[in-house]
Design a protein around this motif. Structure first.
Motif, PDB file in Angstrom:
ATOM      1  N   LYS A 163     -10.327 -70.233  -0.560  1.00 55.73           N
ATOM      2  CA  LYS A 163     -10.045 -69.939   0.849  1.00 55.73           C
ATOM      3  C   LYS A 163     -11.319 -69.615   1.608  1.00 55.73           C
ATOM      4  O   LYS A 163     -11.469 -69.959   2.788  1.00 55.73           O
ATOM      5  N   TRP A 193     -12.614 -71.412   5.010  1.00 55.08           N
ATOM      6  CA  TRP A 193     -12.941 -70.634   6.211  1.00 55.08           C
ATOM      7  C   TRP A 193     -14.357 -70.928   6.688  1.00 55.08           C
ATOM      8  O   TRP A 193     -14.573 -71.243   7.869  1.00 55.08           O
ATOM      9  N   ASP A 251     -14.738 -74.353   8.246  1.00 50.89           N
ATOM     10  CA  ASP A 251     -14.178 -74.434   9.598  1.00 50.89           C
ATOM     11  C   ASP A 251     -15.120 -73.794  10.614  1.00 50.89           C
ATOM     12  O   ASP A 251     -15.421 -74.370  11.669  1.00 50.89           O
ATOM     13  N   ARG A 260      -6.769 -68.748  14.534  1.00 47.52           N
ATOM     14  CA  ARG A 260      -6.470 -69.696  13.463  1.00 47.52           C
ATOM     15  C   ARG A 260      -6.494 -69.021  12.087  1.00 47.52           C
ATOM     16  O   ARG A 260      -5.766 -69.426  11.183  1.00 47.52           O
ATOM     17  N   TRP A 261      -7.327 -67.994  11.924  1.00 48.21           N
ATOM     18  CA  TRP A 261      -7.547 -67.410  10.614  1.00 48.21           C
ATOM     19  C   TRP A 261      -7.057 -65.975  10.467  1.00 48.21           C
ATOM     20  O   TRP A 261      -7.201 -65.389   9.382  1.00 48.21           O
TER      21      TRP A 261
END
Length: 297
Positions: A67, A71, A74, A132-133
């Protein structure tokens, strides 16, 4: 044999183009492919931007490697887009940090302004990235951005085995240190006096202090680059009045001005930091020095 040779040549050119486009915009990559002399090492005046994700180690430890990679990928894609939108060069990714450069290998008279616009664009991407996160991270994240302008040696700073286009020199080191200063001054984007002098009044800025950073002997003037709206003119005028008082050694006057300022702007990091420095200097018995000696990077 001719067909095979032609195919291999095309493949080599495509690979070269792909490599260049990792650093440059497609238009600039094409120029460099046709004019490889632009990549030769030389001394050049450049503007550098270093952007770092705050709290990356702590957050990534909780996320796990898979993850965390999603992250960072992105975030770095969004930040790189901001650089390329201003025709900058993505010099390097180092963990949770991106370095970008303007005015090399191609001429850009407004290189400092391009870097400043890229920094403002990076900050503007954060709200969407956090939305988004937020469920995955469990908390919002921020970035710290430092910029510097000056002479650097620019060219292939890699090796014979691995190409790496970028700058070397004190200008680069100071840009990196200035990024680190955002943690101490509790703000998003900082520029040096060398950047400020190239920007003039075309961007909203305020002078924050002079610092001595690790392994750099001369003091560095730091200015905050505004990345949002708000009562900036009022904040700038009142803070710079307090800073002038502080640098003149009037610590009580500094505390009075900052107390009033913090009542109006309770979350202003630089004001809280300067008030703390004034209180600490008042309590100390040694000779007062308005230049802030930072303890680490």
């Amino acid at each position: 044999a001719f067909a095979v040779a032609s195919g291999l040549a095309r493949q080599q050119l495509e690979q070269q183009r792909f490599t260049l486009e990792q650093f440059f915009t497609p238009e600039l990559a094409h120029q460099l492919q046709t004019r490889p002399d632009l990549l030769d090492g030389k001394s050049a005046e450049v503007s550098l931007l270093v952007c770092d994700i705050r709290g990356f180690s702590r957050i990534s430890e909780r996320l796990g490697s898979t993850k965390a990679v999603e992250w960072i990928h992105d975030v770095m894609t969004e930040m790189s887009d901001c650089v390329q939108a201003e025709t900058g060069v993505v010099v390097d990714y180092v963990g949770d940090e991106i370095m970008a450069m303007w005015r090399a290998p191609s001429e850009q008279p407004d290189h400092a302004a391009r870097a400043a616009r890229a920094a403002i664009a990076m900050a503007s991407r954060l709200p969407a990235l956090n939305r988004r996160w937020e469920q995955v991270l469990g908390e919002p994240f921020a970035v710290g951005i430092g910029m510097n302008s000056g002479e650097a040696h620019v060219g292939n700073v890699g090796s014979e085995r691995r190409f790496k286009f970028g700058p070397l020199g004190d200008t680069v080191n100071i840009a990196s240190r200035v990024q680190g200063c955002t943690k101490y001054l509790q703000c998003t984007a900082l520029i040096t006096g060398d950047v400020y002098r190239r920007l003039g009044d075309s961007f909203a800025t305020r002078r924050l202090c002079q610092v001595r950073v690790v392994n750099i002997s001369r003091p560095v003037d730091l200015y905050e680059l505004s990345t949002g709206e708000g009562e900036w003119a009022t904040l700038k005028a009142r803070y710079e009045a307090a800073l002038q008082c502080f640098e003149a050694g009037d610590l009580r006057g500094t505390a009075r001005l900052l107390g009033e300022l913090i009542n109006a702007f309770p979350h202003d990091g630089p004001s809280l930091v300067l008030l703390s420095r004034a209180a600490e200097a008042t309590a100390e018995q040694k000779k007062f020095d308005p230049v802030w000696e930072l303890p680490s990077k």
